[in-house]
Design a protein around this motif. Structure first.
Motif, PDB file in Angstrom:
ATOM      1  N   ILE A 279       0.839  -1.208   0.000  1.00 14.26           N
ATOM      2  CA  ILE A 279       0.000   0.000   0.000  1.00 14.26           C
ATOM      3  C   ILE A 279       0.870   1.252   0.000  1.00 14.26           C
ATOM      4  N   SER A 280       1.937   1.216   0.796  1.00 15.83           N
ATOM      5  CA  SER A 280       2.803   2.383   0.893  1.00 15.83           C
ATOM      6  C   SER A 280       3.535   2.670  -0.410  1.00 15.83           C
ATOM      7  N   ILE A 281       3.908   1.623  -1.146  1.00 18.92           N
ATOM      8  CA  ILE A 281       4.615   1.810  -2.418  1.00 18.92           C
ATOM      9  C   ILE A 281       3.677   2.342  -3.490  1.00 18.92           C
ATOM     10  N   VAL A 282       2.450   1.822  -3.517  1.00 19.03           N
ATOM     11  CA  VAL A 282       1.497   2.219  -4.557  1.00 19.03           C
ATOM     12  C   VAL A 282       1.020   3.646  -4.340  1.00 19.03           C
ATOM     13  N   THR A 283       0.764   4.012  -3.095  1.00 22.89           N
ATOM     14  CA  THR A 283       0.278   5.373  -2.789  1.00 22.89           C
ATOM     15  C   THR A 283       1.442   6.217  -2.300  1.00 22.89           C
ATOM     16  N   ARG A 284       1.360   7.528  -2.511  1.00 21.07           N
ATOM     17  CA  ARG A 284       2.404   8.442  -2.062  1.00 21.07           C
ATOM     18  C   ARG A 284       1.832   9.514  -1.144  1.00 21.07           C
ATOM     19  N   ASN A 285       0.719   9.215  -0.539  1.00 21.26           N
ATOM     20  CA  ASN A 285       0.055  10.148   0.357  1.00 21.26           C
ATOM     21  C   ASN A 285      -0.317   9.408   1.633  1.00 21.26           C
ATOM     22  N   GLN A 286       0.072   9.967   2.783  1.00 19.19           N
ATOM     23  CA  GLN A 286      -0.156   9.275   4.051  1.00 19.19           C
ATOM     24  C   GLN A 286      -1.643   9.084   4.340  1.00 19.19           C
ATOM     25  N   PHE A 287      -2.456  10.104   4.043  1.00 18.79           N
ATOM     26  CA  PHE A 287      -3.887   9.986   4.323  1.00 18.79           C
ATOM     27  C   PHE A 287      -4.510   8.876   3.486  1.00 18.79           C
ATOM     28  N   VAL A 288      -4.188   8.845   2.195  1.00 21.83           N
ATOM     29  CA  VAL A 288      -4.735   7.812   1.313  1.00 21.83           C
ATOM     30  C   VAL A 288      -4.238   6.438   1.742  1.00 21.83           C
ATOM     31  N   ALA A 289      -2.947   6.350   2.052  1.00 19.28           N
ATOM     32  CA  ALA A 289      -2.385   5.065   2.477  1.00 19.28           C
ATOM     33  C   ALA A 289      -3.058   4.568   3.755  1.00 19.28           C
ATOM     34  N   GLY A 290      -3.300   5.487   4.706  1.00 18.72           N
ATOM     35  CA  GLY A 290      -3.955   5.095   5.947  1.00 18.72           C
ATOM     36  C   GLY A 290      -5.379   4.617   5.731  1.00 18.72           C
ATOM     37  N   MET A 291      -6.126   5.324   4.878  1.00 18.43           N
ATOM     38  CA  MET A 291      -7.501   4.911   4.595  1.00 18.43           C
ATOM     39  C   MET A 291      -7.556   3.551   3.909  1.00 18.43           C
ATOM     40  N   ILE A 292      -6.664   3.346   2.938  1.00 21.99           N
ATOM     41  CA  ILE A 292      -6.638   2.053   2.243  1.00 21.99           C
ATOM     42  C   ILE A 292      -6.258   0.934   3.214  1.00 21.99           C
ATOM     43  N   ALA A 293      -5.303   1.205   4.087  1.00 20.69           N
ATOM     44  CA  ALA A 293      -4.884   0.192   5.057  1.00 20.69           C
ATOM     45  C   ALA A 293      -6.024  -0.180   5.999  1.00 20.69           C
ATOM     46  N   ILE A 294      -6.800   0.807   6.427  1.00 18.22           N
ATOM     47  CA  ILE A 294      -7.938   0.526   7.321  1.00 18.22           C
ATOM     48  C   ILE A 294      -8.988  -0.322   6.613  1.00 18.22           C
ATOM     49  N   VAL A 295      -9.318   0.060   5.373  1.00 18.13           N
ATOM     50  CA  VAL A 295     -10.366  -0.655   4.635  1.00 18.13           C
ATOM     51  C   VAL A 295      -9.901  -2.039   4.201  1.00 18.13           C
ATOM     52  N   ALA A 296      -8.650  -2.162   3.787  1.00  9.31           N
ATOM     53  CA  ALA A 296      -8.168  -3.410   3.215  1.00  9.31           C
ATOM     54  C   ALA A 296      -7.635  -4.398   4.244  1.00  9.31           C
ATOM     55  N   THR A 297      -7.254  -3.930   5.423  1.00  6.12           N
ATOM     56  CA  THR A 297      -6.655  -4.836   6.406  1.00  6.12           C
ATOM     57  C   THR A 297      -7.350  -4.799   7.761  1.00  6.12           C
ATOM     58  N   PHE A 298      -7.538  -3.590   8.320  1.00  2.00           N
ATOM     59  CA  PHE A 298      -8.073  -3.493   9.676  1.00  2.00           C
ATOM     60  C   PHE A 298      -9.532  -3.936   9.756  1.00  2.00           C
ATOM     61  N   LEU A 299     -10.385  -3.408   8.881  1.00  2.00           N
ATOM     62  CA  LEU A 299     -11.799  -3.786   8.907  1.00  2.00           C
ATOM     63  C   LEU A 299     -12.020  -5.262   8.594  1.00  2.00           C
TER      64      LEU A 299
END
Length: 374
Positions: A279-299
């Motif tokens: 996720i961190s490599i594909v995105t270059r924005n902390q906010f976007v990376a955090g949102m994707i991480a929450i939706v794709a892994t945490f939830l």
């Protein structure tokens, strides 16, 4: 050459470790948040319904009615509240003062003495279907136990074609804490492994420090190791803390081997680190990376892992989707190790699945990472 490589790698590890130490949020997510979640779920969240407020309406007092009410008062599952009329019970139910109420009709004692059916009326609030089913089962259990005692007191023998003998394996106390707390370890490791790692490269891009790193002689392999190893240590430290709390604070049994737990935790953490890194490599924005991480892994770790909801009760389509959720396999391993032991028929297939997912995400991250600035 080897000495130069080791010096570069040590420098990267030192840099990333200092950055973690200087960022209070990383320490909080790794150690403070798991403690808060464990305390919340261990003490505040329970799927066991006890001391449920239940209204009771007795239309005519009798010794039989008093004996039956005594069974409710002695039960840890109920908190009886008495009302004079059915209307008062309905009003209490509408105001959510009780979860349900039962009515002993005026002819209850007469019909019971005549060896006829002596029905009672049970009205349950069905808004929360799970609580309603539990309450219905508890009432049925109290009624059955009381009726057996009454029949024995009257020396009335009732022939039973089937005599059930219940034995509870693995969680004899039927305590929801014993499987909620191990499942929560998955959520804690997902926070460290995926959420924190998802911000690694995105933070470097935003701060402009990755450009300086790219023009140095360090290799991509050294960059990956330098980025992941500190978070791996952080994740395993949080895991050790969570296990100690589960064993000594909440009294969750540990019937499996600690070395099996350590190996499986390593595999899951590597898979989570790989997902976060991707996720961190594909995105270059902390906010976007955090949102994707929450939706794709945490939830998914909360909803689709079997931590809170039984996977077998989900629709078939959702059951298929759960196979791509790494937390699903780790939850099965943890519940087996804590409550049943080293059940290799469960541990090995799920460990292999975690190994394959870790290899896939880490390999894909290495493939997509380029030492270029565009």
């Amino acid at each position: 050459m080897a000495r130069l490589v080791s010096r570069r790698l040590v420098g990267l590890l030192r840099k990333e470790s200092l950055q973690i130490l200087r960022d209070p949020s990383s320490i909080a997510i790794a150690f403070v948040l798991p403690v808060v979640l464990l305390l919340l779920f261990g003490y505040g969240v329970s799927l066991d319904s006890k001391h449920v407020p239940v209204g009771i309406v007795v239309e005519q007092s009798s010794s039989e009615a008093g004996s039956f009410l005594g069974a409710f008062q002695q039960s840890v599952y109920f908190e009886p509240r008495f009302y004079a009329t059915r209307q008062a019970g309905r009003e209490a139910l509408r105001r959510h003062q009780v979860k349900g109420f039962l009515v002993l009709p005026a002819d209850f004692a007469q019909r019971l003495k005549a060896d006829r059916n002596a029905p009672i009326q049970v009205i349950v609030n069905g808004v929360d279907a799970n609580s309603a089913r539990l309450l219905e089962g508890y009432v049925q259990g109290v009624w059955t136990s009381w009726l057996e005692r009454e029949l024995q007191a009257r020396q009335i023998q009732v022939a039973r074609p089937v005599e059930p003998e219940t034995r509870i394996w693995f969680n004899a106390e039927l305590a929801s804490r014993n499987y909620l707390v191990p499942g929560l370890l998955v959520v804690n490791m997902t926070l460290v492994g995926a959420l924190l790692t998802a911000l690694v490269f995105a933070r470097e891009w935003e701060r402009g420090t990755l450009e300086a790193l790219m023009v140095t002689p360090v290799t991509l392999g050294e960059i990956l190791i330098g980025k992941l190893l500190p978070y791996f240590v952080l994740g395993m430290g949080g895991m050790v803390l969570s296990v100690l709390m589960a064993l000594f604070l909440f009294g969750v049994p540990m019937r499996g081997s600690f070395w099996v737990l350590a190996v499986c935790s390593t595999l899951f953490l590597l898979a989570a680190l790989g997902m976060g890194l991707l996720i961190s490599i594909v995105t270059r924005n902390q906010f976007v990376a955090g949102m994707i991480a929450i939706v794709a892994t945490f939830l998914p770790a909360f909803l689709l892992s079997g931590f809170l909801f039984d996977i077998g009760s989900m629709p078939v389509v959702v059951q298929v989707i759960t196979h791509i959720v790494a937390a699903r396999y780790f939850v099965t391993i943890l519940q087996s190790l804590f409550l049943a032991g080293d059940i290799w028929s469960l541990v090995l297939p799920n460990a292999v699945a975690l190994l394959l997912m870790a290899a896939f995400f880490l390999g894909l991250s290495r493939l997509l990472l380029r030492k270029r600035l565009e």
